[in-house]
Design an enzyme around this catalytic site. Sequence first.
Site, short mmCIF file in Angstrom:
data_model
loop_
_atom_site.label_atom_id
_atom_site.label_comp_id
_atom_site.label_asym_id
_atom_site.label_seq_id
_atom_site.Cartn_x
_atom_site.Cartn_y
_atom_site.Cartn_z
N ASP A 1 0.81 -1.21 0.00
CA ASP A 1 0.00 0.00 0.00
C ASP A 1 0.84 1.27 0.00
OD1 ASP A 1 -2.25 -1.69 0.18
OD2 ASP A 1 -1.97 -1.82 2.34
N GLN B 1 1.77 -6.51 -3.45
CA GLN B 1 2.33 -6.63 -2.11
C GLN B 1 3.67 -5.90 -2.01
OE1 GLN B 1 1.08 -9.79 -3.62
NE2 GLN B 1 -0.78 -8.81 -2.94
N ARG C 1 -9.80 -3.00 6.26
CA ARG C 1 -9.25 -2.99 7.62
C ARG C 1 -8.43 -1.73 7.87
NH1 ARG C 1 -6.13 -8.67 7.80
NH2 ARG C 1 -5.82 -8.13 5.61
N PRO C 2 -8.49 -1.17 9.10
CA PRO C 2 -7.60 -0.05 9.40
C PRO C 2 -6.15 -0.52 9.30
CG PRO C 2 -8.97 -0.59 11.32
CD PRO C 2 -9.33 -1.55 10.23
N LYS D 1 3.19 10.14 -0.44
CA LYS D 1 2.42 10.61 0.72
C LYS D 1 3.20 11.55 1.65
CE LYS D 1 -1.39 7.69 1.15
NZ LYS D 1 -2.21 6.75 1.86
N ASN E 1 -5.49 -10.33 -3.64
CA ASN E 1 -5.13 -9.80 -2.31
C ASN E 1 -4.64 -8.37 -2.43
OD1 ASN E 1 -2.95 -10.89 -3.73
ND2 ASN E 1 -1.84 -11.54 -1.91
N GLY F 1 -4.57 -4.44 -3.50
CA GLY F 1 -5.59 -3.40 -3.60
C GLY F 1 -4.91 -2.12 -4.02
N HIS F 2 -5.22 -1.67 -5.22
CA HIS F 2 -4.61 -0.44 -5.72
C HIS F 2 -5.71 0.59 -5.93
CE1 HIS F 2 -1.23 -3.02 -6.50
NE2 HIS F 2 -1.87 -3.70 -7.43
N VAL G 1 2.90 14.09 -3.50
CA VAL G 1 2.41 15.13 -2.60
C VAL G 1 0.88 15.19 -2.56
CG1 VAL G 1 4.49 16.57 -2.68
CG2 VAL G 1 2.73 16.88 -4.44
N ASP H 1 2.79 14.61 1.73
CA ASP H 1 1.78 15.59 2.16
C ASP H 1 1.10 15.19 3.46
OD1 ASP H 1 0.89 13.59 0.13
OD2 ASP H 1 -1.11 14.27 0.73
N LYS I 1 1.82 2.19 -5.23
CA LYS I 1 2.63 1.74 -6.38
C LYS I 1 2.10 2.30 -7.70
CE LYS I 1 2.26 -2.46 -4.48
NZ LYS I 1 2.18 -2.37 -3.01
P1 GDP Z 1 -0.72 0.09 -3.59
O1 GDP Z 1 -1.25 -1.12 -2.92
O2 GDP Z 1 0.75 0.27 -3.43
O3 GDP Z 1 -1.16 0.21 -5.02
O4 GDP Z 1 -1.35 1.34 -2.82
P2 GDP Z 1 -2.86 1.56 -2.34
O5 GDP Z 1 -3.66 2.01 -3.51
O6 GDP Z 1 -3.36 0.40 -1.54
O7 GDP Z 1 -2.67 2.73 -1.29
C1 GDP Z 1 -2.11 3.95 -1.64
C2 GDP Z 1 -3.14 5.09 -1.42
O8 GDP Z 1 -2.44 6.32 -1.33
C3 GDP Z 1 -4.12 5.27 -2.57
O9 GDP Z 1 -5.37 5.61 -2.00
C4 GDP Z 1 -3.57 6.44 -3.37
O10 GDP Z 1 -4.55 7.20 -4.04
C5 GDP Z 1 -2.93 7.26 -2.28
N1 GDP Z 1 -1.74 8.01 -2.68
C6 GDP Z 1 -0.76 7.65 -3.55
N2 GDP Z 1 0.21 8.59 -3.58
C7 GDP Z 1 -0.16 9.56 -2.71
C8 GDP Z 1 0.45 10.78 -2.26
O11 GDP Z 1 1.53 11.15 -2.67
N3 GDP Z 1 -0.25 11.51 -1.31
C9 GDP Z 1 -1.46 11.10 -0.82
N4 GDP Z 1 -2.05 11.86 0.11
N5 GDP Z 1 -2.04 9.95 -1.22
C10 GDP Z 1 -1.40 9.19 -2.14
P1 IMO Z 2 -0.97 -4.30 -2.09
O1 IMO Z 2 -0.61 -4.82 -3.47
C1 IMO Z 2 -1.02 -4.88 2.22
C2 IMO Z 2 -1.04 -9.00 3.68
C3 IMO Z 2 -2.28 -9.44 4.43
C4 IMO Z 2 -1.67 -10.45 5.39
C5 IMO Z 2 -0.60 -11.12 4.53
C6 IMO Z 2 -1.02 -12.43 3.91
O2 IMO Z 2 -2.24 -3.52 -2.06
O3 IMO Z 2 0.18 -3.59 -1.47
P2 IMO Z 2 -2.61 -13.06 1.88
O4 IMO Z 2 -4.07 -12.83 1.69
O5 IMO Z 2 -1.76 -12.44 0.81
O6 IMO Z 2 -2.26 -14.48 2.12
O7 IMO Z 2 -2.27 -12.30 3.26
O8 IMO Z 2 -0.27 -10.17 3.52
N1 IMO Z 2 -1.28 -8.45 2.36
C7 IMO Z 2 -1.24 -7.14 2.06
N2 IMO Z 2 -1.04 -6.07 2.85
N3 IMO Z 2 -1.17 -4.70 0.90
C8 IMO Z 2 -1.33 -5.76 0.08
O9 IMO Z 2 -1.32 -5.66 -1.26
C9 IMO Z 2 -1.41 -7.06 0.66
N4 IMO Z 2 -1.57 -8.30 0.16
C10 IMO Z 2 -1.49 -9.15 1.21
O10 IMO Z 2 -2.89 -8.36 5.11
O11 IMO Z 2 -1.04 -9.80 6.46
MG MG Z 3 -2.84 -1.69 -1.71
#
Ligand code: GDP
Ligand code: IMO
Ligand code: MG
Length: 429
Positions: free
Chosen positions: A13, A223, A302-303, A330, A38, A40-41, A413, A332, A16
């Site tokens: 998260d 991941q 989840r938080p 992030k 698994n 989440g983007h 940012v 900012d 990416k």
């Molecule tokens: P991923 O799993 O690496 O693809 O990332 P996620 O999408 O799960 O989580 C990243 C979150 O941060 C998303 O809601 C993006 O829109 C947000 N995000 C990405 N870059 C920035 C940034 O530079 N600043 C802020 N405030 N949010 C960002």
């Molecule tokens: P992105 O691509 C954050 C974590 C789960 C758990 C562990 C194993 O959005 O960064 P799994 O279901 O893969 O067997 O769970 O890995 N996990 C992630 N945590 N971002 C993810 O993907 C994750 N994919 C799996 O929370 O701790």
């Molecule tokens: Mg994610």
Amino acid sequence: MPAVVIIGAQWGDEGKGKATDLLAEHIDYVVKFNGGNNAGHTVVIGNEKYALHLLPSGILTPGVTPVISNGTVIDLGVLFEEIDALNARGIDTSRLRVSANAHVITPYHVTVDKVTERFLGKRAIGTTGRGIGPTYADKINRVGIRVQDLFDPSILQQKVEAALVQKNSMLSKVYNRAAIKADLVVAELLSYADRVRPMVADTALELHQAIQAGKLVLFEGGQATMLDVDHGTYPFVTSSNSTAGGASTGSGIGPAEFKTVIGIVKAYTTRVGAGPFPTELFDENGEFLRATGHEFGTTTGRPRRCGWYDAPIARYSARINGVTDFVLTKLDVLTGLPEIPVCVAYEVDGKRIDEMPVNQTDFHHAKPIYQNFAGWTEDISKARTFADLPKNAQDYIVALEAMSGARISAIGVGPARDAIIVRHDMLAG
Ligand code: GDP
Ligand code: IMO
Ligand code: MG
């Protein structure tokens, strides 16, 4: 510079999609090489927000060919749902290529994932419950179902029956659950066969040809490094290789093709699920990061656990992945904090260590050694050059760069696609 890898350098998260967006206009192919739904983007483009789980975020770039390669695990129901949802919003997915060798997540994998987690009780990993671990386990145990098996119903039937012998015995005798009927599983999988057939390709060959032709192929890791099954905080990891090496085995492209490895790090750290996390915060600063950074899982809601930036983890990721460039996201979110601590090393049993501890037990006990940096109050979300940033933010970046093991080439940012500062052209090498 045809093959570029993007990997998460922390626990996922990191944002990416930000790096994918940055390179969007140059990308010809985008490859998901590990994991499944698994991931989440969340990607924000203009006023539109997209949440993707199985498809790589590069699919949102017009003209790009998305590929789901052999290293992944695919829930076909989820794949089609995601395709339909994107199509309904005008996103073209017609070029999608799927590897015949990718493994298929079946309903019994999801059941086994949920049941084993429940029975682990306090020792649960906190998986996403999507069947990821059991599907990879079957792959390694050589009882997995691959995409190509859907095109041979009698082989599929035999393989599903073989895979269910042990699982049904375990489900009914150990976990007191109803056995799963092979015929129902086979019928469900076969119902996907006609729709997936035109997408199926020799993706290793196509990607090889694309690279030979000088096309830019972006490998988008799901991941992150600390969730990698070999290099992460085992057993609190996912079940695939989410580090840069996974891009090679997970796609069939030789390691020498990968010259640019982009590591994504957040300006602080988050983690979802169980496992060690030395800089985790349990106070109002943790709440601040969670609320300001909207740190709630894209997949499970989840938080996310939140903490300060951990430089030994960044250095470890730089080394394990061969990171050539970091994208720091992030920044900012830190605006308004009077002071920003950064973990520069750990203390383990009274000793300072600068690297990731070799033993997991030591990592559980590692206490962060912090260096404090002065914060800033100015809104940085409109900054588009390094010089636009307040002096304290610049100092924070320069300090992180010095301790993280690779140059910081871009800085996020804000969530929007263009909310980024570019310091170095990552494709120029
Ligand atoms: P991923 O799993 O690496 O693809 O990332 P996620 O999408 O799960 O989580 C990243 C979150 O941060 C998303 O809601 C993006 O829109 C947000 N995000 C990405 N870059 C920035 C940034 O530079 N600043 C802020 N405030 N949010 C960002
Ligand atoms: P992105 O691509 C954050 C974590 C789960 C758990 C562990 C194993 O959005 O960064 P799994 O279901 O893969 O067997 O769970 O890995 N996990 C992630 N945590 N971002 C993810 O993907 C994750 N994919 C799996 O929370 O701790
Ligand atoms: Mg994610």
